[in-house]
Scaffold this motif. Structure first.
Motif, PDB file in Angstrom:
ATOM      1  N   LYS A  78       0.846  -1.187   0.000  1.00 11.70           N
ATOM      2  CA  LYS A  78       0.000   0.000   0.000  1.00 11.70           C
ATOM      3  C   LYS A  78       0.883   1.239   0.000  1.00 11.70           C
ATOM      4  CE  LYS A  78      -0.409   0.058   5.040  1.00 11.70           C
ATOM      5  NZ  LYS A  78      -1.324   0.061   6.202  1.00 11.70           N
ATOM      6  N   ALA A  79       0.272   2.413  -0.115  1.00  6.33           N
ATOM      7  CA  ALA A  79       1.031   3.671  -0.154  1.00  6.33           C
ATOM      8  C   ALA A  79       1.966   3.773   1.045  1.00  6.33           C
ATOM      9  CB  ALA A  79       0.083   4.858  -0.195  1.00  6.33           C
ATOM     10  N   GLY A  80       3.236   4.094   0.772  1.00 11.76           N
ATOM     11  CA  GLY A  80       4.241   4.208   1.824  1.00 11.76           C
ATOM     12  C   GLY A  80       5.068   2.959   2.026  1.00 11.76           C
ATOM     13  N   ALA A  81       4.669   1.830   1.419  1.00 10.22           N
ATOM     14  CA  ALA A  81       5.397   0.574   1.594  1.00 10.22           C
ATOM     15  C   ALA A  81       6.646   0.556   0.710  1.00 10.22           C
ATOM     16  CB  ALA A  81       4.506  -0.611   1.263  1.00 10.22           C
ATOM     17  N   PRO A 176      10.371 -11.906  -2.022  1.00 10.59           N
ATOM     18  CA  PRO A 176      10.554 -10.462  -1.848  1.00 10.59           C
ATOM     19  C   PRO A 176      10.473 -10.077  -0.373  1.00 10.59           C
ATOM     20  CG  PRO A 176       8.970 -10.917  -3.601  1.00 10.59           C
ATOM     21  CD  PRO A 176       9.243 -12.227  -2.913  1.00 10.59           C
ATOM     22  N   VAL A 177      11.173  -9.008  -0.022  1.00  8.87           N
ATOM     23  CA  VAL A 177      11.137  -8.465   1.340  1.00  8.87           C
ATOM     24  C   VAL A 177      10.292  -7.202   1.302  1.00  8.87           C
ATOM     25  CG1 VAL A 177      12.482  -7.557   3.258  1.00  8.87           C
ATOM     26  CG2 VAL A 177      13.425  -9.392   1.827  1.00  8.87           C
ATOM     27  N   MET A 178       9.133  -7.228   1.958  1.00  3.21           N
ATOM     28  CA  MET A 178       8.238  -6.078   1.972  1.00  3.21           C
ATOM     29  C   MET A 178       8.286  -5.423   3.344  1.00  3.21           C
ATOM     30  SD  MET A 178       5.002  -7.325  -0.326  1.00  3.21           S
ATOM     31  CE  MET A 178       5.263  -7.907  -2.014  1.00  3.21           C
ATOM     32  N   VAL A 179       8.457  -4.119   3.332  1.00  3.09           N
ATOM     33  CA  VAL A 179       8.730  -3.356   4.549  1.00  3.09           C
ATOM     34  C   VAL A 179       7.652  -2.298   4.739  1.00  3.09           C
ATOM     35  CG1 VAL A 179      10.383  -1.802   5.653  1.00  3.09           C
ATOM     36  CG2 VAL A 179      11.212  -3.715   4.261  1.00  3.09           C
ATOM     37  N   ASP A 180       7.192  -2.133   5.975  1.00  2.00           N
ATOM     38  CA  ASP A 180       6.289  -1.041   6.313  1.00  2.00           C
ATOM     39  C   ASP A 180       7.076  -0.006   7.113  1.00  2.00           C
ATOM     40  OD1 ASP A 180       4.353   0.720   7.176  1.00  2.00           O
ATOM     41  OD2 ASP A 180       2.875  -0.831   7.635  1.00  2.00           O
ATOM     42  N   PRO A 181       7.602   1.043   6.446  1.00  3.80           N
ATOM     43  CA  PRO A 181       8.430   2.027   7.157  1.00  3.80           C
ATOM     44  C   PRO A 181       7.694   2.752   8.274  1.00  3.80           C
ATOM     45  CG  PRO A 181       8.739   2.207   4.777  1.00  3.80           C
ATOM     46  CD  PRO A 181       7.562   1.306   4.988  1.00  3.80           C
TER      47      PRO A 181
END
Length: 289
Positions: A78-81, A176-181
């Motif tokens: 989502k937006a920001g990811a 894949p490595v998905m990050v939520d900053p």
């Protein structure tokens, strides 16, 4: 050093070898025919965009600016990811949840497989369209043409350009490595400057981080990196920046950002590929391969 602004770049149609509607703003290229070649764009997809589950012999960083992208079993951005998509690791199928906008850096990774330039992809696609067609991200060879019936679209283009079968590198990461900053804390690294280190990947130390500058703060970044201003205003290397300004600093260059408004920047550090050589192209390949 190169500095570009989003509203100075026109939208162009792209990814015709995939499925659905995709437009992009092209920011930066690397040096073709080198292990460290790269391409940095902002892409905009519509709800009809789709791409089958596939993998690459290069690396990707993705930052979701707006909307959302769905990667099926690999998760949703989502937006920001932020996401790191390693070479050799399958992902997808991929689809756009309505209109979506994503910053994407694609680059040659630790295996030394390199990365095809846009011109090379276009030339390979044109050559293949003489003997088949692209449908839903797959190249389908005409029935009267000898060779493999169907192949991932990019793989078919790569093999046409290099005249040999694509051997995918063994994935250093399974997925894949998905990050939520937004779940990270800002860490002070200077006066009025904070950092979120999102990750350092492979033995070649490609990395991603976010930088936040308070008004009046200055910060000097590393070379061989791509910078995207997520929001804010100020000056970089003496030139004004604003939201979605991009900066490419080559080896030995160190851009200095001076914020007049609170600023957030995504920093994408390219890998150190010292000693890596790009394999030579073959002179011919059997159509049956």
């Amino acid at each position: 050093m190169k500095i570009v602004h989003a509203d100075d770049i026109e939208w162009k149609r792209g990814l015709e070898h995939r499925g659905g509607t995709f437009h992009y703003r092209h920011y930066f290229d690397g040096e073709p025919n080198t292990p460290g070649n790269f391409q940095f764009n902002i892409g905009r997809t519509q709800g009809d965009f789709n791409s089958p589950r596939h993998r690459h012999n290069f690396e990707q960083f993705r930052f979701q600016i707006d909307g959302a992208m769905d990667f099926d079993r690999n998760g949703r951005m989502k937006a920001g990811a932020f996401g790191y998509f390693p070479e050799g690791a399958p992902y997808g199928p991929q689809s756009s949840e309505g209109t979506s906008m994503t910053a994407v850096l694609q680059f040659g990774g630790a295996s030394g497989s390199g990365y095809l330039s846009r011109a090379q992809v276009k030339a390979g696609q044109a050559e293949l369209e003489k003997i088949g067609k692209f449908e839903g991200g797959i190249f389908r060879r005409n029935d009267d043409v000898e060779g493999r019936r169907q192949t991932d679209g990019y793989q078919a283009i790569w093999e046409t350009h290099n005249n040999r079968k694509l051997e995918y590198p063994k994935p250093r990461y399974r997925d894949p490595v998905m990050v939520d900053p937004s779940h990270y804390e800002w860490v002070p690294v200077g006066r009025g400057v904070s950092e979120k280190l999102l990750g350092v990947f492979t033995e070649r130390r490609t990395q991603a981080l976010q930088i936040r500058l308070e008004p009046g703060a200055t910060w000097q970044g590393p070379g061989r990196s791509i910078y995207l201003v997520v929001n804010g205003a100020g000056k970089v290397a003496g030139e004004s920046y604003k939201t979605l300004t991009g900066v490419y600093a080559n080896e030995g260059e160190a851009p200095e950002f001076a914020a007049s408004e609170e600023t957030e920047i995504i920093v994408l550090g390219l890998p150190n590929l010292a000693g890596v050589e790009l394999p030579a192209r073959e002179t011919m390949m059997s159509a049956a391969e």
